[in-house]
Design an enzyme around this catalytic site. Structure first.
Site, mmCIF file in Angstrom:
data_model
loop_
_atom_site.group_PDB
_atom_site.id
_atom_site.type_symbol
_atom_site.label_atom_id
_atom_site.label_comp_id
_atom_site.label_asym_id
_atom_site.label_seq_id
_atom_site.Cartn_x
_atom_site.Cartn_y
_atom_site.Cartn_z
ATOM 1 N N GLY A 3 5.591 -2.422 0.991
ATOM 2 C CA GLY A 3 5.644 -3.721 0.233
ATOM 3 C C GLY A 3 6.419 -3.407 -1.113
ATOM 4 O O GLY A 3 7.486 -2.749 -1.108
ATOM 5 N N ALA A 4 6.168 -4.265 -1.970
ATOM 6 C CA ALA A 4 6.763 -4.171 -3.140
ATOM 7 C C ALA A 4 6.599 -2.758 -3.759
ATOM 8 O O ALA A 4 7.713 -2.713 -4.673
ATOM 9 C CB ALA A 4 6.052 -5.184 -4.254
ATOM 10 N N ALA A 5 5.845 -2.147 -3.562
ATOM 11 C CA ALA A 5 5.786 -0.580 -4.131
ATOM 12 C C ALA A 5 6.960 0.068 -3.531
ATOM 13 O O ALA A 5 7.397 1.220 -4.525
ATOM 14 C CB ALA A 5 4.477 0.229 -3.732
ATOM 15 N N THR B 33 -1.650 0.847 -6.526
ATOM 16 C CA THR B 33 -1.919 0.355 -4.776
ATOM 17 C C THR B 33 -3.197 0.754 -4.128
ATOM 18 O O THR B 33 -4.148 1.213 -4.986
ATOM 19 C CB THR B 33 -0.532 0.790 -4.141
ATOM 20 O OG1 THR B 33 -0.484 -0.304 -2.979
ATOM 21 C CG2 THR B 33 -0.548 2.234 -3.714
ATOM 22 N N TYR B 34 -3.315 0.766 -2.858
ATOM 23 C CA TYR B 34 -4.336 1.044 -2.171
ATOM 24 C C TYR B 34 -3.802 2.057 -1.046
ATOM 25 O O TYR B 34 -2.797 1.906 -0.637
ATOM 26 C CB TYR B 34 -5.110 0.075 -1.700
ATOM 27 C CG TYR B 34 -4.739 -0.837 -0.769
ATOM 28 C CD1 TYR B 34 -4.675 -0.918 0.662
ATOM 29 C CD2 TYR B 34 -3.814 -2.098 -1.163
ATOM 30 C CE1 TYR B 34 -3.974 -1.546 1.410
ATOM 31 C CE2 TYR B 34 -3.152 -2.852 -0.571
ATOM 32 C CZ TYR B 34 -3.240 -2.801 0.798
ATOM 33 O OH TYR B 34 -2.391 -3.561 1.853
ATOM 34 N N SER C 299 0.720 -1.228 0.183
ATOM 35 C CA SER C 299 -0.037 -0.073 -0.138
ATOM 36 C C SER C 299 0.685 1.366 -0.121
ATOM 37 O O SER C 299 2.021 1.188 -0.091
ATOM 38 C CB SER C 299 -0.929 0.017 1.172
ATOM 39 O OG SER C 299 -0.201 0.130 2.264
#
Length: 115
Positions: free
Chosen positions: A72-74, A57-58, A25
């Site tokens: 995270g991955a972002a 993403t959110y 996120s």
């Protein structure tokens, strides 16, 4: 028929943190969320002005003033200090879209809203 329109954006926000070990996120300062009409867990698109990355993403509500943290991955797609645009979209009937005006929030380098 519905079309997808720009709903809101936070323009030229500065990334303050990147947390690779978080679930995922983007964490956004709550006052910026309110100004941009963003809800927690709403899907957003991130546009990184520094490196050209675009990804989705959110939103998670942040508590710190000016906080913009990719999680995270972002977190691998940005660097702290990057300038980003946070964009949300909405689907609406064409008739409504013709008269719709998106919410645009301009911020300074500290992620404070420019009045």
């Amino acid at each position: 028929m519905e079309i997808e329109m720009l709903y809101s954006k936070i323009h030229r926000a500065t990334v303050t943190d990147a947390n690779l070990n978080y679930v995922g996120s983007i964490t956004i300062d709550e006052r910026l969320m309110k100004a941009a009409n963003l809800l927690e867990f709403q899907k957003v698109e991130i546009l990184d002005i520094n490196n050209g990355e675009r990804f989705q993403t959110y939103v998670i509500k942040g508590e710190k003033k000016g906080e913009i943290c990719l999680n995270g991955a972002a977190a691998r797609k940005v660097c702290i200090g990057d300038i980003i645009i946070i964009v949300s979209y909405a689907s609406m009937k064409r008739k409504k879209a013709k008269n719709f005006s998106p919410t645009i929030v301009h911020v300074n380098e500290k992620n404070e809203i420019n009045e």
